[in-house]
Enzyme design. Structure first.
Site, short mmCIF file in Angstrom:
data_model
loop_
_atom_site.label_atom_id
_atom_site.label_comp_id
_atom_site.label_asym_id
_atom_site.label_seq_id
_atom_site.Cartn_x
_atom_site.Cartn_y
_atom_site.Cartn_z
N PRO A 251 -5.47 1.84 -18.09
CA PRO A 251 -4.99 3.16 -18.51
C PRO A 251 -5.57 4.20 -17.55
CG PRO A 251 -6.01 1.98 -20.34
CD PRO A 251 -6.29 1.21 -19.10
N ASP A 252 -4.72 5.09 -17.05
CA ASP A 252 -5.20 5.98 -16.00
C ASP A 252 -5.10 7.45 -16.42
OD1 ASP A 252 -6.23 6.80 -13.60
OD2 ASP A 252 -4.63 6.00 -12.37
N GLY A 253 -3.93 8.07 -16.30
CA GLY A 253 -3.78 9.48 -16.64
C GLY A 253 -3.21 9.65 -18.04
#
Length: 143
Positions: free
Chosen positions: A50-52
């Site tokens: 999960p990034d942004g």
């Protein structure tokens, strides 16, 4: 850690150690942290990170997946993934609502080679419409 504010007192963050999305309530101090979504599959880490993250006016979170080819629309109240938005790139890095009416989701991608080539359109900016409106972000001072 990525943070997104849903109201004056709710904050969301990722734990890359647990591969989970947490919510906690903030009023001078953080309290009542709880898991919203656990991204692990049968106890194993997923094939993405999960990034942004951003949030819409209905409180839904839009979570990008580095290595996952998609964006998740998550309803934190129901603790459910309500939509998967497929992307033409493996490395989806960030998302933010913009435009005059905050009704365009702008999505960034990367083209970093991690064992496999990342062909075009990797590394480009995308815009997605028809998802609703983004929430106005609030300033939060964390000590």
């Amino acid at each position: 850690m990525a943070l997104s504010t849903a109201s004056d007192v709710s904050l969301f963050k990722f734990s890359l150690f647990f591969f989970s999305l947490f919510v906690f309530f903030y009023h001078d101090v953080a309290a009542n942290e709880r898991v919203v979504i656990d991204f692990t599959v049968n106890g194993e880490r997923p094939n993405f990170v999960p990034d942004g993250m951003t949030i819409d006016t209905e409180g839904n979170l839009y979570v990008t997946t580095f290595g996952g080819w998609k964006i998740f629309k998550i309803n934190p109240t129901k603790k459910a993934i309500e939509m998967e938005i497929k992307m033409p790139c493996e490395q989806v890095t960030s998302a933010a609502f913009g435009g005059p009416n905050l009704d365009i989701l702008f999505v960034t991608t990367a083209s970093h080679e991690r064992g496999t080539k990342q062909p075009p359109p990797s590394g480009r900016l995308f815009k997605i419409t028809g998802l609703g409106k983004g929430a106005h972000m609030k300033s939060v001072k964390l000590n």
